[in-house]
Design an enzyme around this catalytic site. Structure first.
Site, PDB file in Angstrom:
ATOM      1  N   TYR A  32       0.839  -1.204   0.000  1.00  0.00           N
ATOM      2  CA  TYR A  32       0.000   0.000   0.000  1.00  0.00           C
ATOM      3  C   TYR A  32       0.867   1.244   0.000  1.00  0.00           C
ATOM      4  O   TYR A  32       2.089   1.171   0.166  1.00  0.00           O
ATOM      5  CB  TYR A  32      -0.958   0.004   1.199  1.00  0.00           C
ATOM      6  CG  TYR A  32      -0.321   0.400   2.504  1.00  0.00           C
ATOM      7  CD1 TYR A  32       0.531  -0.454   3.192  1.00  0.00           C
ATOM      8  CD2 TYR A  32      -0.560   1.660   3.055  1.00  0.00           C
ATOM      9  CE1 TYR A  32       1.124  -0.085   4.388  1.00  0.00           C
ATOM     10  CE2 TYR A  32       0.021   2.035   4.254  1.00  0.00           C
ATOM     11  CZ  TYR A  32       0.862   1.169   4.913  1.00  0.00           C
ATOM     12  OH  TYR A  32       1.453   1.549   6.086  1.00  0.00           O
ATOM     13  N   ARG A  51       8.186   3.916  -4.881  1.00  0.00           N
ATOM     14  CA  ARG A  51       8.311   2.999  -3.734  1.00  0.00           C
ATOM     15  C   ARG A  51       7.276   1.882  -3.835  1.00  0.00           C
ATOM     16  O   ARG A  51       7.566   0.718  -3.538  1.00  0.00           O
ATOM     17  CB  ARG A  51       8.133   3.759  -2.418  1.00  0.00           C
ATOM     18  CG  ARG A  51       8.221   2.838  -1.202  1.00  0.00           C
ATOM     19  CD  ARG A  51       8.188   3.602   0.110  1.00  0.00           C
ATOM     20  NE  ARG A  51       6.910   4.254   0.349  1.00  0.00           N
ATOM     21  CZ  ARG A  51       6.658   5.052   1.371  1.00  0.00           C
ATOM     22  NH1 ARG A  51       7.604   5.298   2.260  1.00  0.00           N
ATOM     23  NH2 ARG A  51       5.468   5.601   1.522  1.00  0.00           N
ATOM     24  N   LYS A 149       6.571  -1.857   2.247  1.00  0.00           N
ATOM     25  CA  LYS A 149       5.339  -1.243   2.769  1.00  0.00           C
ATOM     26  C   LYS A 149       4.177  -2.220   2.588  1.00  0.00           C
ATOM     27  O   LYS A 149       3.285  -2.038   1.752  1.00  0.00           O
ATOM     28  CB  LYS A 149       5.069   0.102   2.081  1.00  0.00           C
ATOM     29  CG  LYS A 149       4.150   1.020   2.892  1.00  0.00           C
ATOM     30  CD  LYS A 149       4.219   2.435   2.401  1.00  0.00           C
ATOM     31  CE  LYS A 149       3.141   3.341   2.980  1.00  0.00           C
ATOM     32  NZ  LYS A 149       3.214   3.556   4.425  1.00  0.00           N
ATOM     33  N   GLU A 182      12.480   2.997  14.228  1.00  0.00           N
ATOM     34  CA  GLU A 182      11.577   4.054  13.732  1.00  0.00           C
ATOM     35  C   GLU A 182      10.368   4.107  14.647  1.00  0.00           C
ATOM     36  O   GLU A 182      10.322   3.456  15.677  1.00  0.00           O
ATOM     37  CB  GLU A 182      11.178   3.777  12.274  1.00  0.00           C
ATOM     38  CG  GLU A 182      10.449   2.465  12.066  1.00  0.00           C
ATOM     39  CD  GLU A 182      10.026   2.221  10.614  1.00  0.00           C
ATOM     40  OE1 GLU A 182      10.040   3.162   9.786  1.00  0.00           O
ATOM     41  OE2 GLU A 182       9.645   1.080  10.312  1.00  0.00           O
ATOM     42  N   LEU A 206      11.106   1.606   7.224  1.00  0.00           N
ATOM     43  CA  LEU A 206      10.510   1.961   5.936  1.00  0.00           C
ATOM     44  C   LEU A 206      11.282   3.155   5.354  1.00  0.00           C
ATOM     45  O   LEU A 206      11.554   4.112   6.076  1.00  0.00           O
ATOM     46  CB  LEU A 206       9.045   2.343   6.133  1.00  0.00           C
ATOM     47  CG  LEU A 206       8.298   2.568   4.816  1.00  0.00           C
ATOM     48  CD1 LEU A 206       7.952   1.233   4.169  1.00  0.00           C
ATOM     49  CD2 LEU A 206       7.037   3.390   5.021  1.00  0.00           C
TER      50      LEU A 206
END
Ligand code: PMP
Length: 285
Positions: A32, A51, A149, A182, A206
């Protein structure tokens, strides 16, 4: 009424039907993307699509629309949904098979879904109106391919809930070596002695588009020093400033971690400088 896009058609959300055999539903088998749009202007459109295509390639979903096609979908959704500040959510799953079987499907068309949702207005570079984040920390227990992702977000969901259920706005994660990775839904940075420091891109995080844009803007338009290197958790707690970035947050200043103040507990001057630059140049991407 919200208008969405499903497998080639625009329709009211209530009419969008997806098979329960869809591998996105059964396995979280999909990729996504979320692209922010302010006043009908998409921010970071090209890197977001790149991406997504990279993610599809990494998980072997044979699907590629060019940027013109995606731009048509995104801009039609913006027109039909008409709000000033929108996140455009794009989702491609491996499609609906007749059986539940782990191996990749063959000759099954991927499911392509897109919808919009309201996001906060773009940040103002103004300490008095900025949302000051309070965050918790916890060990990063997600899988080892966090650069993808994936729609399979249970790890992120559980980590976000860890902070949320305790009254925090986000959760900053650390690996088994006590290194910051993160946030549960954002990239993380510390500022120490005027230097912006953020973990390097690898399988633990990511590759955020906001991160890419921010680092590029700081490099091209400022003298602010940036280091991409491992950040130990004791450095996080000793930082002068801490920031988070994501497409809907832009640059978010963190003023408290696990109940302890970051620096003097106020939003920092380097945040102000960085958000000022980001606001000025983000439309270039
Ligand atoms: N890390 C994670 C885990 C995320 O979910 C996100 C997006 N919400 C980000 C980083 C930031 O990515 P981007 O700047 O592309 O929104």
């Amino acid at each position: 009424m919200s208008i969405v896009f499903l497998n080639g058609d625009f329709m009211p959300m209530e009419d969008a039907k997806i098979s329960p055999m869809d591998r996105g539903f059964l396995f979280g088998d999909g990729i996504y993307e979320v692209i922010p749009s302010y006043d009908a202007h998409l921010i970071g459109f090209a890197p977001h699509i790149e991406r997504m295509n990279q993610g599809l390639k990494l998980i072997g979903i044979d699907f590629k629309w060019d940027k013109t096609k995606w731009s048509e979908v995104c801009n039609t959704l913006i027109k039909k949904n008409g709000a000033a500040n929108l996140g455009i959510y794009l989702h491609i799953s491996r499609g609906a098979d007749s059986k539940r079987f782990h191996a990749y499907t063959e000759n099954v068309p991927p499911t392509v879904f897109a919808f919009t949702f309201a996001i906060p207005a773009a940040n103002l570079a103004d300490k008095s109106t900025a949302k000051a984040y309070k965050v918790s920390t916890t060990e990063d227990l997600r899988w080892q391919r966090c650069n993808i992702k994936s729609t399979a977000l249970l790890g992120n969901v559980m980590h976000f809930q860890h902070g949320f259920s305790r009254g925090y706005n986000e959760t900053i994660l650390f690996n088994s070596n006590n290194e910051m990775t993160e946030g549960s839904a954002c990239n993380a940075y510390i500022v120490k002695d005027g230097v912006v420091i953020t973990p390097p891109l690898d399988n633990q995080i990511l590759p955020g588009i906001t991160r890419f844009m921010l680092l590029d803007i700081l490099d091209k338009h400022s003298d602010i020093k940036v280091e991409q290197r491992i950040v130990k958790m004791d450095e996080l707690f000793a930082a002068d400033e801490v920031w988070l970035t994501s497409s809907s947050k832009e640059i978010a200043p963190v003023v408290q971690i696990d109940g302890k103040p970051v620096g003097d507990g106020e939003i920092g001057d380097l945040w102000l400088a960085a958000q000022t630059l980001y606001s000025a140049y983000k439309a270039d991407y």
